[in-house]
Scaffold this active site. Structure first.
Site, PDB file in Angstrom:
ATOM      1  N   LYS A   1       6.089 -16.878  45.765  1.00 18.40           N
ATOM      2  CA  LYS A   1       6.751 -18.061  45.999  1.00 18.40           C
ATOM      3  C   LYS A   1       7.662 -18.480  44.944  1.00 18.40           C
ATOM      4  CE  LYS A   1       2.985 -20.612  48.352  1.00 18.40           C
ATOM      5  NZ  LYS A   1       1.993 -21.567  48.356  1.00 18.40           N
TER       6      LYS A   1
ATOM      7  N   CYS B   1      -6.782 -26.166  60.143  1.00 13.08           N
ATOM      8  CA  CYS B   1      -6.999 -25.080  58.977  1.00 13.08           C
ATOM      9  C   CYS B   1      -8.503 -24.619  59.026  1.00 13.08           C
ATOM     10  CB  CYS B   1      -6.473 -25.788  57.669  1.00 13.08           C
ATOM     11  SG  CYS B   1      -6.697 -24.407  56.503  1.00 13.08           S
TER      12      CYS B   1
ATOM     13  N   ARG C   1       5.589 -22.102  61.241  1.00 11.49           N
ATOM     14  CA  ARG C   1       6.294 -22.786  59.798  1.00 11.49           C
ATOM     15  C   ARG C   1       7.658 -22.255  59.846  1.00 11.49           C
ATOM     16  NH1 ARG C   1       2.920 -21.134  54.986  1.00 11.49           N
ATOM     17  NH2 ARG C   1       1.564 -22.546  55.945  1.00 11.49           N
TER      18      ARG C   1
ATOM     19  N   CYS D   1      -9.342 -27.429  50.557  1.00  7.83           N
ATOM     20  CA  CYS D   1      -9.968 -26.305  50.010  1.00  7.83           C
ATOM     21  C   CYS D   1      -8.961 -26.017  48.543  1.00  7.83           C
ATOM     22  CB  CYS D   1     -10.278 -25.157  50.733  1.00  7.83           C
ATOM     23  SG  CYS D   1      -8.622 -23.935  50.948  1.00  7.83           S
TER      24      CYS D   1
ATOM     25  N   ARG E   1       8.162 -16.370  50.255  1.00 10.80           N
ATOM     26  CA  ARG E   1       8.222 -17.559  51.234  1.00 10.80           C
ATOM     27  C   ARG E   1       9.593 -18.169  51.165  1.00 10.80           C
ATOM     28  NH1 ARG E   1       2.582 -18.732  52.315  1.00 10.80           N
ATOM     29  NH2 ARG E   1       1.477 -16.621  52.604  1.00 10.80           N
TER      30      ARG E   1
ATOM     31  N   CYS F   1      -2.695 -31.849  51.730  1.00 10.44           N
ATOM     32  CA  CYS F   1      -2.326 -30.692  52.772  1.00 10.44           C
ATOM     33  C   CYS F   1      -2.677 -30.814  54.111  1.00 10.44           C
ATOM     34  CB  CYS F   1      -3.067 -29.499  52.422  1.00 10.44           C
ATOM     35  SG  CYS F   1      -4.866 -29.609  52.480  1.00 10.44           S
TER      36      CYS F   1
ATOM     37  N   CYS G   1      -2.504 -25.508  48.669  1.00  9.12           N
ATOM     38  CA  CYS G   1      -1.181 -25.781  49.453  1.00  9.12           C
ATOM     39  C   CYS G   1      -0.562 -27.241  49.084  1.00  9.12           C
ATOM     40  CB  CYS G   1      -1.562 -25.978  50.943  1.00  9.12           C
ATOM     41  SG  CYS G   1      -2.226 -24.321  51.499  1.00  9.12           S
TER      42      CYS G   1
ATOM     43  N   LYS H   1       1.252 -13.228  48.941  1.00  5.90           N
ATOM     44  CA  LYS H   1       2.207 -14.040  49.123  1.00  5.90           C
ATOM     45  C   LYS H   1       3.110 -14.072  47.695  1.00  5.90           C
ATOM     46  CE  LYS H   1      -0.709 -17.969  49.031  1.00  5.90           C
ATOM     47  NZ  LYS H   1      -1.342 -18.880  49.566  1.00  5.90           N
TER      48      LYS H   1
HETATM   49 FE1  SF4 Z   1      -6.062 -25.374  54.539  1.00  7.80          FE
HETATM   50 FE2  SF4 Z   1      -6.866 -25.348  52.092  1.00  7.80          FE
HETATM   51 FE3  SF4 Z   1      -4.114 -25.135  52.652  1.00  7.80          FE
HETATM   52 FE4  SF4 Z   1      -5.353 -27.442  52.977  1.00  7.80          FE
HETATM   53  S1  SF4 Z   1      -5.272 -26.291  50.963  1.00  7.80           S
HETATM   54  S2  SF4 Z   1      -4.199 -26.432  54.283  1.00  7.80           S
HETATM   55  S3  SF4 Z   1      -7.384 -26.740  53.581  1.00  7.80           S
HETATM   56  S4  SF4 Z   1      -5.720 -23.642  53.183  1.00  7.80           S
END
Ligand code: SF4
Length: 567
Positions: free
Chosen positions: A213, A438, A78, A477, A147, A432, A481, A211
């Protein structure tokens, strides 16, 4: 008074940081270990602070196991780009690096930066070096540090936007870790003699508990989802001039399924500071979190939990103690949307800016839609800048009247979607990365959301809602993100093909949604949404948003604070 038994043990990650010698660990040795495509476990933690994660291609797991091979490890990288601004030369470098060392795609993230996927260990250092040659870096793009600092998308739109972008860069530079480890490991920089003596004046050797942000937004647009950040700044403009910022603290998206002590949270707006104080305020709040954040339980370590645990009065008194800062009363502001404006806009200086919709932020050539190639061709002739937006899109900024037809010709030639031809649901979608790379993903996101939207679009079309703005976000998940808990329709992966469905967020990013149905598959999602959207079409008040409607009609209760997300 505490006795020793009262002090909880630090989490294992704290111990790894402690003994890492300011983020060095054995990363150098791991990089040249020929016996594995991965890194040693402790180094997997430490490389995050350098902007990279170890991942594996989960699509290939079964086959590799059958062949008695270790998983196919690769790395996400990243880039750190405060405000998401790239020159055409930088764009071309990122594009060619993704082809040369990555999986030939570029992910535009929800934090205004580029992400490479599928970089093999043997190419990791080379890729980092090339990124640095292009005058970007990856320092602190991940890890328990501040970040990438976000800001409202287009600094060339007005002097206010330019001022905000400068402030984003200033904060980013001010809060950057000082360890020389990054340069030593990736850029063959000179070793600091007796590295142990090196200091991190701001972070200390344990860095932050989690983290951190930061984002800045310029009302009425909340295109950075400012309230989802640990620390946010809302620009206050008086008589056409940027005078200062409302300060927001304690936003964050992630929670853990089955653990109601964890929750997403919308930030509190705690006061106002003049523009000149922005970096100092950011530093004070970062120090507050460094010293008061939970270092024993990472699931409760973000600033949002610290603020809820100690209270805002104590927070204010600490900010005053740390840096002598007195927050003034909050100033008036109003957000209208989290979304981007697509197509051309003209700024007061006569220049044009074109925002392209990039579905899921994934730059890839597929199905006759050649956005990656189109943007490369544009970068070859463009004389302005590119701006990555917090909604995973890209702005071709500072286009002169003379260049405008050339840009349009390229977009047309490569079949790049004119956003006006697609539903406002799709225009307001985020996904995401999730599978295949991931390791935390329970379900698909970026690869699947476009197909689901095709199906929801049919319901919208039947109800004449295609041109009504509704936000939808999907993540694999609950780590958040893609900020799914601020979407009017939020979908979070539970298992392959199964999602939790959340409804009722505010359209401008000011209110969280709430769980409506657990573990639903595609057909169930369609069956649930179909009658609610029909009801919405029939009974909405003028300009009423879908998230407000489902609450007004009693489908669920509004989430008024992170702590009642689970009620
Ligand atoms: Fe991975 Fe969860 Fe982030 Fe999606 S929200 S990129 S599944 S850690």
């Amino acid at each position: 008074m505490h006795n020793e038994q009262d002090i909880p043990a630090p989490s294992p990650i704290e111990i790894i940081k402690d003994k890492s010698n300011y983020l060095r660990g054995t990363i150098k040795e791991s990089l040249i270990d020929p016996l594995t495509g991965g890194m040693q476990p402790d180094d997997q933690v430490l490389i995050k602070f350098h902007g990279t994660y170890q991942q594996q291609d989960r699509d290939l797991d079964e086959e590799r196991k059958r062949q008695k091979l270790e998983p196919l490890y690769s790395f996400l990288i990243r880039v750190r780009i405060p405000g998401g601004i790239a020159t055409p030369e930088q764009w071309l470098s990122m594009d060619s690096l993704s082809d040369q060392y990555g999986d030939k795609t570029l992910k535009l993230t929800t934090r205004q930066t580029f992400q490479f996927h599928g970089v093999l260990k043997r190419n990791l250092k080379k890729t980092m070096q090339e990124i640095n040659k292009s005058l970007f870096d990856t320092i602190a793009a991940c890890g328990d540090v501040n970040r990438n600092v976000m800001c409202s998308a287009n600094p060339f739109e007005s002097p206010v936007h330019a001022g905000v972008a400068e402030d984003a860069k200033r904060i980013s530079a001010h809060l950057l870790p000082r360890s020389n480890a990054y340069h030593e490991i990736w850029l063959d920089g000179k070793l600091i003699e007796g590295g142990e003596k090196e200091e991190e004046p701001l972070y200390g050797k344990l860095y932050l508990p989690r983290k951190f942000k930061i984002a800045i937004a310029i009302p009425p647009r909340n295109d950075t989802d400012v309230l989802s950040n640990d620390l946010g700044f809302i620009a206050i403009v008086e008589n056409g001039k940027l005078t200062g910022y409302n300060v927001t603290v304690g936003g964050g998206m992630a929670y853990t399924f089955g653990n109601t002590d964890t929750y997403p949270r919308v930030a509190d707006v705690v006061g106002y500071v003049p523009k000149e104080q922005i970096a100092e305020v950011a530093e004070a709040i970062l120090i507050f979190q460094r010293d008061h954040g939970n270092r024993s339980d990472r699931k409760n370590a973000r600033l949002k939990y610290t603020v809820d645990r100690v209270g805002l009065d104590f927070f204010r008194s600490e900010i005053k103690r740390i840096k002598g800062i007195d927050l003034a009363p909050t100033k008036e502001y109003e957000f209208e949307t989290m979304g981007d404006r697509y197509g051309w806009i003209k700024s007061a200086d006569g220049m044009w800016h074109y925002t392209i919709f990039i579905e899921g932020g994934k730059l890839i050539n597929r199905n006759g839609y050649l956005a990656k190639t189109a943007l490369r061709e544009i970068a070859l002739i463009h004389q302005g800048k590119f701006i990555l937006t917090g909604n995973q899109n890209v702005v071709i900024a500072q286009v002169s009247e003379g260049q405008k037809p050339l840009i349009e010709k390229i977009l047309k030639k490569f079949n790049v979607i004119n956003a006006s031809g697609i539903s406002l649901l799709r225009q307001n979608s985020i996904a995401c990365a999730a599978l295949p790379y991931c390791g935390l993903a329970f379900a698909e996101a970026e690869r699947y959301l476009p197909t689901l939207i095709d199906k929801i679009d049919k319901i919208l079309e039947a109800n004449d809602l295609l041109q009504v703005p509704i936000s939808i976000r999907m993540t694999g998940c609950p780590n958040g993100c893609g900020r799914p808990f601020l979407a009017e329709i939020g979908l979070v992966g539970r298992a392959p093909g199964l999602y939790n469905l959340y409804l009722g967020a505010g359209f401008a990013g000011e209110r969280l949604n709430k769980l409506y149905k657990e573990m639903v598959n595609e057909q169930q999602i369609i069956d649930i949404l179909s009658p609610i959207l029909q009801h919405f079409a029939q009974s909405r008040t003028k300009d009423e948003h879908f998230g407000d409607f489902v609450i007004r009609k009693g489908y669920l209760k509004a989430t008024t604070a992170g702590k009642n997300f689970h009620d």
